[in-house]
Design an enzyme around this catalytic site. Structure first.
Site, PDB file in Angstrom:
ATOM      1  N   GLY A 239       0.765  -1.236   0.000  1.00 42.08           N
ATOM      2  CA  GLY A 239       0.000   0.000   0.000  1.00 42.08           C
ATOM      3  C   GLY A 239       0.793   1.281   0.000  1.00 42.08           C
ATOM      4  N   ARG A 276       3.426  -1.538  -5.769  1.00 39.32           N
ATOM      5  CA  ARG A 276       3.627  -0.273  -6.478  1.00 39.32           C
ATOM      6  C   ARG A 276       4.958   0.403  -6.102  1.00 39.32           C
ATOM      7  NH1 ARG A 276      -0.965   2.782  -8.023  1.00 39.32           N
ATOM      8  NH2 ARG A 276      -2.089   1.664  -6.396  1.00 39.32           N
ATOM      9  N   TYR A 316      -9.488   4.609 -12.913  1.00 35.71           N
ATOM     10  CA  TYR A 316      -9.452   5.339 -11.639  1.00 35.71           C
ATOM     11  C   TYR A 316      -9.380   6.849 -11.824  1.00 35.71           C
ATOM     12  CZ  TYR A 316      -7.440   0.719 -10.556  1.00 35.71           C
ATOM     13  OH  TYR A 316      -7.177  -0.615 -10.474  1.00 35.71           O
ATOM     14  N   CYS A 341     -12.415   2.856 -29.392  1.00 33.27           N
ATOM     15  CA  CYS A 341     -13.741   3.473 -29.528  1.00 33.27           C
ATOM     16  C   CYS A 341     -14.435   3.640 -28.181  1.00 33.27           C
ATOM     17  CB  CYS A 341     -14.605   2.624 -30.442  1.00 33.27           C
ATOM     18  SG  CYS A 341     -13.720   2.134 -31.905  1.00 33.27           S
ATOM     19  N   GLU A 342     -13.851   4.422 -27.316  1.00 26.98           N
ATOM     20  CA  GLU A 342     -14.436   4.736 -26.010  1.00 26.98           C
ATOM     21  C   GLU A 342     -13.926   6.114 -25.616  1.00 26.98           C
ATOM     22  OE1 GLU A 342     -15.678   2.472 -23.256  1.00 26.98           O
ATOM     23  OE2 GLU A 342     -15.247   0.500 -24.108  1.00 26.98           O
ATOM     24  N   TYR A 369       0.822  -2.016 -12.209  1.00 22.73           N
ATOM     25  CA  TYR A 369      -0.567  -2.059 -12.670  1.00 22.73           C
ATOM     26  C   TYR A 369      -0.697  -1.494 -14.086  1.00 22.73           C
ATOM     27  CZ  TYR A 369      -0.876  -2.920  -7.705  1.00 22.73           C
ATOM     28  OH  TYR A 369      -0.666  -3.433  -6.458  1.00 22.73           O
TER      29      TYR A 369
HETATM   30  N1  LLP Z   1      -1.281  -7.082  -0.726  1.00 18.50           N
HETATM   31  C1  LLP Z   1      -2.578  -7.237  -1.047  1.00 18.50           C
HETATM   32  C2  LLP Z   1      -3.364  -8.220  -0.327  1.00 18.50           C
HETATM   33  C3  LLP Z   1      -3.138  -6.446  -2.066  1.00 18.50           C
HETATM   34  O1  LLP Z   1      -4.425  -6.609  -2.375  1.00 18.50           O
HETATM   35  C4  LLP Z   1      -2.343  -5.503  -2.757  1.00 18.50           C
HETATM   36  C5  LLP Z   1      -2.901  -4.690  -3.844  1.00 18.50           C
HETATM   37  C6  LLP Z   1      -0.982  -5.403  -2.400  1.00 18.50           C
HETATM   38  C7  LLP Z   1      -0.483  -6.190  -1.367  1.00 18.50           C
HETATM   39  C8  LLP Z   1      -0.038  -4.456  -3.088  1.00 18.50           C
HETATM   40  O2  LLP Z   1      -0.416  -3.141  -2.922  1.00 18.50           O
HETATM   41  P1  LLP Z   1       0.561  -1.951  -3.385  1.00 18.50           P
HETATM   42  O3  LLP Z   1       1.803  -1.989  -2.524  1.00 18.50           O
HETATM   43  O4  LLP Z   1       0.892  -2.156  -4.810  1.00 18.50           O
HETATM   44  O5  LLP Z   1      -0.231  -0.720  -3.157  1.00 18.50           O
HETATM   45  N2  LLP Z   1      -4.781  -1.528  -9.864  1.00 18.50           N
HETATM   46  C9  LLP Z   1      -4.727  -0.517  -8.822  1.00 18.50           C
HETATM   47  C10 LLP Z   1      -4.111  -1.056  -7.539  1.00 18.50           C
HETATM   48  C11 LLP Z   1      -4.792  -2.284  -7.011  1.00 18.50           C
HETATM   49  C12 LLP Z   1      -4.167  -2.813  -5.751  1.00 18.50           C
HETATM   50  C13 LLP Z   1      -4.732  -4.130  -5.371  1.00 18.50           C
HETATM   51  N3  LLP Z   1      -4.111  -4.731  -4.228  1.00 18.50           N
HETATM   52  C14 LLP Z   1      -4.005   0.693  -9.365  1.00 18.50           C
HETATM   53  O6  LLP Z   1      -3.588   0.688 -10.508  1.00 18.50           O
HETATM   54  O7  LLP Z   1      -3.866   1.686  -8.659  1.00 18.50           O
END
Ligand code: LLP
Length: 418
Positions: A239, A276, A316, A341-342, A369
């Site tokens: 996160g 991320r 998003y 086409c969107e 992502y």
């Molecule tokens: N652990 C779990 C259980 C998760 O569901 C996620 C992300 C992470 C770790 C990794 O989170 P990060 O460190 O990357 O924030 N597609 C979206 C983000 C979806 C995140 C889903 N879960 C975007 O492009 O912002």
């Protein structure tokens, strides 16, 4: 310091000009920097060097096996959410004992496969999953190391689609359900509760919700200890946010200091699942301007990448920086859009940029992502992926072909006469 930088007028990835990559591999193309991936991982790891921990890179952010292999070579663990991601980690040389398996809908086949491989921990997200894990482990004659994913009911202050720690979300279980699950598991012969887990959301830029989650979890750990349930680790999920535009991400040192302080007397090994943070700013999407066009007051640059390649702005409303591959002073205000086409097929509105047909632009912060969320919408072939390391570029995923797209499809047999 990003490895994507200008040398006089030309944009480079480490030691390789992006124009050269476009010539060699075509566009649209994802370009990653090995140095940036390694630096981000090592910085994260070192922020907790005085505390027992394991960084489990969240595979969903970017699952290319070259990325996974770079991280496996640095000793990373992995956070997976499917059997497919498990296959990728194994192929990339990841160590099974350092894998944690998250997700609300793990299937029987996936649980079985992960048990056979001997992963480090199942992050269980419901009482039904606990029962299923116990029965499969019993069948296989093994014991499943597990933790319960708790939903600490804190607001991560992020986009609603990527906030996961509120009580109404589908993720994890409430405190009371978690306690009941730990008590139940105590009687199970084939599940061994080794930890506790939470993940409150993605792109978090404030420490407060993280600290609230830690305090909620440690409080629960104490409660469980009073029932004689002693856990070895606390998994705080991922996160940690990054800078796309003018966000002020939490500096790593503040993140680690605040977490260790909030742990107080608790000495549990810490697990993290950053995605991320490790790859987000280590990648760009390289695309070429096809046409310029003016409709009413809006001037558009239509590029050869589209929402099927990078869906974050469409899904998003996310902001991604877009820069020229060859710097020029002749900028104008342009909206950067794809050919699909969107109306949602856009990357940015009203940017000051120099772009004429044939010019290359780079959409920054596309390492996380990006490719992983791409699709074949409009029957577009998915982009190539290139990894730059020093002065060399490597194709780590070839551009898809229409033949590959069609391989799995077939028409009905010829209609038989009655
Ligand atoms: N652990 C779990 C259980 C998760 O569901 C996620 C992300 C992470 C770790 C990794 O989170 P990060 O460190 O990357 O924030 N597609 C979206 C983000 C979806 C995140 C889903 N879960 C975007 O492009 O912002």
């Amino acid at each position: 310091m990003s490895s994507f930088h200008y040398q006089s007028e030309d944009l480079y990835a480490e030691g390789v000009p992006l124009a050269e990559i476009a010539r060699k591999y075509g566009t649209p193309t994802y370009v990653y920097s090995r140095a940036d991936i390694e630096t981000a991982y090592l910085d994260f790891d070192q922020a907790f060097e005085d505390y027992e921990h394991l960084v489990c890179y969240s595979v969903k952010a970017n699952s290319n096996i070259a990325v996974l292999n770079i991280l496996a070579n640095l000793g990373a663990g992995f956070d997976i959410v499917s059997g497919g991601e498990l296959q990728r980690v194994l192929k990339a040389g990841g160590e099974p004992s350092k894998i944690v398996f998250s997700g609300v809908g793990k299937t029987e086949e996936e649980l079985k496969f992960a048990l056979e491989v001997g992963i480090g921990c199942f992050n269980i997200e419901s009482p039904a999953e606990l029962e299923l894990l116990q029965s499969i482990a019993q069948e296989l004659g093994v014991t499943a190391p597990a933790s319960v994913r708790v939903n600490p009911d804190v607001d991560a202050g992020t986009h609603p689609y990527i906030a996961t720690g509120l009580k109404e979300n589908k993720f994890g279980v409430s405190r009371d359900t978690a306690i009941a699950m730990y008590l139940k598991a105590k009687k199970m012969k084939h599940v061994n509760m080794v930890g506790i887990d939470c993940h409150i959301g993605s792109q978090i830029t404030e420490v407060k919700p993280i600290i609230e989650a830690v305090s909620e979890i440690t409080d629960l750990v104490d409660k469980l200890a009073s029932y004689g349930i002693m856990l070895e680790h606390i998994d705080l999920g991922g996160g940690l946010g990054i800078c796309y535009n003018d966000e002020k991400p939490i500096p790593l040192v503040d993140y680690s200091k605040a977490i260790i302080k909030a742990m107080g007397k608790h000495q549990h090994r810490l697990l993290f699942e950053p995605g991320r943070y490790i790859v987000g700013n280590a990648g760009i999407l390289l695309t070429k301007v096809q046409f310029l066009k003016k409709n009413h007051e809006n001037s558009f640059a239509i590029v050869d990448a589209a929402m099927n390649d990078l869906i974050r702005p469409a899904l998003y409303g996310s902001w991604q920086r877009i820069i020229e591959v060859k710097k020029s002073k002749k900028t104008r205000t342009l909206s950067i859009v794809g050919p699909i086409c969107e109306t949602a097929d856009f990357f940015a509105y009203g940017r000051e940029i120099a772009a004429k047909p044939g010019d290359l632009v780079a959409i920054e912060s596309a390492g996380a992502y990006g490719f992983v969320m791409s699709s074949n919408y409009n029957s577009r072939n998915r982009a190539a992926e290139i990894m730059v390391s020093g002065n060399k570029s490597y194709c780590v995923r070839k551009r898809e072909t229409i033949e590959q797209q069609l391989l799995l499809e077939s028409v009905l047999p010829a209609h038989e006469e009655a």
